[in-house]
Design an enzyme around this catalytic site. Structure first.
Site, PDB file in Angstrom:
ATOM      1  N   GLY A 328       0.822  -1.207  -0.015  1.00  0.00           N
ATOM      2  CA  GLY A 328       0.019  -0.148  -0.337  1.00  0.00           C
ATOM      3  C   GLY A 328       0.707   1.170  -0.009  1.00  0.00           C
ATOM      4  N   HIS A 330       1.992   3.290   2.294  1.00  0.00           N
ATOM      5  CA  HIS A 330       2.950   3.272   3.472  1.00  0.00           C
ATOM      6  C   HIS A 330       4.326   2.222   2.660  1.00  0.00           C
ATOM      7  CE1 HIS A 330       5.183   2.485   7.415  1.00  0.00           C
ATOM      8  NE2 HIS A 330       4.757   3.793   7.577  1.00  0.00           N
ATOM      9  N   CYS A 331       3.931   1.427   2.178  1.00  0.00           N
ATOM     10  CA  CYS A 331       4.873   0.401   1.480  1.00  0.00           C
ATOM     11  C   CYS A 331       5.777   1.128   0.602  1.00  0.00           C
ATOM     12  CB  CYS A 331       4.264  -0.848   0.976  1.00  0.00           C
ATOM     13  SG  CYS A 331       3.130  -1.686   2.114  1.00  0.00           S
ATOM     14  N   ILE A 332       5.343   2.026   0.016  1.00  0.00           N
ATOM     15  CA  ILE A 332       5.960   2.606  -1.063  1.00  0.00           C
ATOM     16  C   ILE A 332       6.820   3.906  -0.801  1.00  0.00           C
ATOM     17  CG2 ILE A 332       4.808   1.636  -3.060  1.00  0.00           C
ATOM     18  CD1 ILE A 332       3.320   4.280  -3.664  1.00  0.00           C
TER      19      ILE A 332
END
Length: 339
Positions: A328, A330-332
């Protein structure tokens, strides 16, 4: 020298991202184009609040610039994938206000068959070099999405990540905690037994905590709450809520748990359970970049975040293409604290 990882809500110098390139996650031009548009939408949203630097593979700068515009800085380095939270460094500060970068061992989320990490395992050092900060090497296999801190000594972890057989089979819980505390300046670890059910699929991380629970401020934690009993995360989210409500943080405060309802959609087009989650948001200077799913609960989640962060603007960005790749918003993204 003692280091500490600041909480995400503290001021940032900039945000780091990585540009999607051809790999096992994005297998054709259509998928890659959709991913790039999604990544660019997040970058443009973050850029409204703070500087953004995007790492791009050699030869990909033109495609990045076309979608990002002139607002983002580009850094050309070899890449395997585009999940900067996991492949980038974890920035920490020292007592004098200096900055350093923790370089965890990255092995493709536990050495998964589809993953490659020859280049991604070096990105943390490339980013640290570009930021002009020293590197703190760790022998622990870990990713930025597998930790969440309150900035006051507490860290959230997951059994199936740090203690998983694909990452640290020779480490026990005490050894993991000791290394985490040494690098992040934390003193108390709160362990969840696993992540969301969908995170154990093909492109899953095997249980990252940043899709399950996240601190909103010291003493307050947001938790993914699946409302539909048909979804396997219904029982999981009940477990997380009950476990966290029984915990105190590093300062001895009982945790206040705020449940954030999951989107109403249960399965994707292939019929697999989704792990869509509003917990996987990103806090930047003056803003909250929040996952959206064209779902009735988008606005429910936005209102929760507006109440929690009245001084910040909540910006909703469609995250379905990002989740299709295994993560999502936050992951990128990866924050570089201001010092």
């Amino acid at each position: 020298m003692t280091y500490r990882m600041p909480a995400e809500w503290t001021p940032h110098e900039r945000t780091w991202m990585a540009w999607p390139t051809h790999n096992s996650t994005f297998t054709n031009e259509e998928e890659l184009a959709a991913a790039r548009e999604a990544w660019a939408s997040v970058a443009r949203a973050v850029r409204r609040f703070e500087p953004v630097t995007v790492v791009v593979a050699p030869g990909e700068a033109a495609s990045a610039r076309a979608l990002l515009g002139d607002g983002a800085e580009l850094l050309e380095r070899e890449l395997d994938d585009a999940w900067m939270r996991d492949i980038g460094p974890t920035f920490v500060t020292d007592e004098q206000g200096g900055l350093a970068a923790v370089d965890w061992v990255f092995n493709g989320w536990g050495g998964q068959d589809w993953a490659s990490w020859e280049h991604d395992s070096k990105i943390a050092r490339h980013v640290a070099d570009a930021a002009g900060v020293p590197v703190l090497s760790s022998a622990l296999v870990n990713e930025g999405g597998a930790i969440h801190v309150d900035g006051e000594g507490t860290v959230l972890l997951t059994d199936t990540v740090q203690l998983g057989s694909g990452r640290n089979p020779e480490w026990n819980r005490q050894e993991v905690e000791a290394e985490i505390h040494a690098k992040l300046g934390t003193t108390k670890a709160i362990w969840l037994p696993h992540g969301l059910a969908g995170d154990y699929g093909l492109f899953g991380t095997q249980g990252h905590v940043d899709i399950v629970a996240a601190f909103a401020r010291p003493g307050t934690v947001l938790v993914h709450s699946q409302q539909n009993p048909l979804h396997p995360d219904y029982e999981r989210s009940r477990l997380y809520v009950n476990l966290l409500r029984g915990q105190t943080d590093a300062q001895g405060r009982p945790l206040e748990v705020i449940e954030v309802p999951a989107p109403t959609v249960l399965k994707d087009e292939e019929g697999d359970w989704v792990d869509y989650s509003y917990i996987n948001h990103y806090l930047c200077n003056g803003g909250v970049v929040l996952c959206a799913f064209d779902d009735p609960h988008d606005e429910v989640a936005a209102q929760i975040f507006r109440r929690l962060f009245p001084e910040r603007e909540v910006v909703l960005v469609d995250a379905r293409e990002i989740f299709a790749g295994g993560g999502g918003i936050h992951c990128i993204t990866q924050q570089q604290p201001a010092v």
